[in-house]
Design an enzyme around this catalytic site. Structure first.
Site, PDB file in Angstrom:
ATOM      1  N   HIS A  46      -4.508  28.669  46.614  1.00 55.49           N
ATOM      2  CA  HIS A  46      -4.765  27.860  47.811  1.00 55.49           C
ATOM      3  C   HIS A  46      -6.222  27.460  47.981  1.00 55.49           C
ATOM      4  CE1 HIS A  46      -0.701  28.092  49.154  1.00 55.49           C
ATOM      5  NE2 HIS A  46      -0.719  29.404  49.330  1.00 55.49           N
ATOM      6  N   ARG A  71      -6.344  35.373  41.850  1.00 59.29           N
ATOM      7  CA  ARG A  71      -4.966  35.038  42.243  1.00 59.29           C
ATOM      8  C   ARG A  71      -4.597  33.744  41.530  1.00 59.29           C
ATOM      9  NH1 ARG A  71      -2.368  34.124  48.214  1.00 59.29           N
ATOM     10  NH2 ARG A  71      -3.844  32.400  48.326  1.00 59.29           N
ATOM     11  N   GLU A 147       6.214  38.349  49.639  1.00 62.16           N
ATOM     12  CA  GLU A 147       5.949  37.471  50.775  1.00 62.16           C
ATOM     13  C   GLU A 147       7.136  36.594  51.167  1.00 62.16           C
ATOM     14  OE1 GLU A 147       2.677  34.922  49.629  1.00 62.16           O
ATOM     15  OE2 GLU A 147       3.380  34.784  47.565  1.00 62.16           O
ATOM     16  N   ASP A 173       2.840  33.965  54.789  1.00 58.60           N
ATOM     17  CA  ASP A 173       4.087  33.532  54.154  1.00 58.60           C
ATOM     18  C   ASP A 173       5.239  34.453  54.526  1.00 58.60           C
ATOM     19  OD1 ASP A 173       3.867  31.110  52.593  1.00 58.60           O
ATOM     20  OD2 ASP A 173       2.415  32.155  51.353  1.00 58.60           O
TER      21      ASP A 173
END
Length: 262
Positions: A46, A71, A147, A173
Site C-alpha cells: 500500500h 511487506r 485479515e 482489513d
C-alpha cells in the site's frame, strides 16, 4: 550469517517494535533506521514504493542494526524471492486465506529441501554473509497476514503449516471483513474479539503474533496482551503528525506572517 535480531528478541521473551516505511526514499529510510526501531518494514503493498526504491531503502537501513522487513504486494513467488535476494530478513505476505496459501508462502521463502526458493541471493550475500545459503532457512522470518473472514475460518489449518514463523494482523482489513469500521486501535467489539482469538490460536501453535497499531499507547496495550511484534504508525503519518504539531503551535502563538506564510 548475520543473526536475525527478531528471533533473538523473541527467544528472550521480548516484543519487537517495528516501524513502517511508505515513502520511497533512502534518506527517509536511513533517518528512520537511526531512531532505534528494532525493525523497519518497507511496504510494497500500500505504500508508493517500487522494487528499485526498496533496494536503496534496504541499503540505507543496513547502516544500522535495525532489521529490514518487507511487506510484499501479494502472495506471488517472484516478488517474494526477489525481496529476499535483495536482503530482506523478514517478509510479510498479505491475504493468506487458506492452508494452501500458507504452504506456498513457506515454500517460496525457503530453499530446498524445505521449499522451492530459487537460488540467487545477490545482495543477501552482502548483507547476511558468505554463508547465507547454509543458514537462510533458519534465519529469515516469514509472516502470514490474517485479515479476512476466510482466514479466520481456516485459522488453525494456516497456523499449523510447518515453517511458518509468525502471523501479522491487519486490523483495518479484518474489521472490514467482519462488517466493522476500518481502524487500527479502537476496534469494534466483533473485530476486537477476532484479534484476541487470532492471538490465542497463534500462541497455541507456537507462532509469534504481530499487529499494526496507530499509536504507541495501543501498541503497548497489545504487547501486554501477548503480541511480540507491534508496528507503530508509519513514516508518512509521523511526518504529517509532526508537521501538524509545529503548525498548530505556531498558529496558537500568533506568529507573525511573512509574505510566504508563517
Amino acid at each position: 550469517m548475520r543473526p536475525n535480531r527478531l528471533r533473538e528478541i523473541w527467544a528472550a521473551g521480548g516484543a519487537v517494535v517495528n516501524g513502517w516505511l511508505a515513502i520511497p526514499n533512502s534518506f527517509s529510510a536511513e533517518t528512520m533506521a537511526h531512531q532505534g526501531w528494532d525493525s523497519l518494514t518497507i511496504d510494497l503493498q500500500h505504500g508508493v514504493v517500487d522494487y528499485q526504491a526498496m533496494v536503496t531503502m534496504l541499503q540505507a537501513i543496513s547502516t544500522t542494526e535495525t532489521v529490514p522487513v518487507v511487506r510484499v504486494p501479494w502472495l506471488e513467488p517472484g516478488i517474494l524471492m526477489k525481496t529476499l535476494d535483495a536482503g530482506a530478513y523478514g517478509v510479510i505476505c498479505p491475504m493468506v486465506n487458506t492452508r494452501e496459501d500458507a504452504q506456498k508462502l513457506v515454500a517460496w521463502t525457503h530453499y530446498a529441501p524445505r521449499g522451492t526458493r530459487s537460488f540467487g541471493p545477490v545482495r543477501a550475500l552482502l548483507y547476511g554473509g558468505a554463508d547465507y545459503p547454509q543458514h537462510a532457512n533458519d534465519t529469515i522470518v516469514t509472516f502470514a497476514m490474517i485479515e479476512t473472514a476466510q482466514a479466520l475460518d481456516n485459522l488453525d489449518d494456516i497456523l499449523s503449516v510447518p515453517g511458518l514463523d509468525a502471523i501479522y494482523i491487519g486490523p483495518s482489513d479484518l474489521s472490514l471483513a467482519l462488517g466493522c469500521k476500518p481502524t487500527f486501535d479502537d476496534l469494534d467489539p466483533k473485530a476486537a474479539e477476532a484479534v484476541e482469538h487470532i492471538l490465542s490460536r497463534a500462541k497455541a501453535h507456537g507462532l509469534v503474533a504481530g499487529i499494526h497499531n496507530g499509536s504507541p499507547e495501543a501498541a503497548l496495550k497489545r504487547v501486554a496482551m501477548g503480541f511480540q511484534f507491534v508496528t507503530v504508525s508509519s513514516d508518512a503519518r509521523l511526518m504529517a503528525s509532526g508537521a501538524q504539531q509545529v503548525m498548530a503551535t505556531m498558529r496558537a502563538g500568533n506568529a507573525p506572517k511573512t509574505e510566504g506564510g508563517y
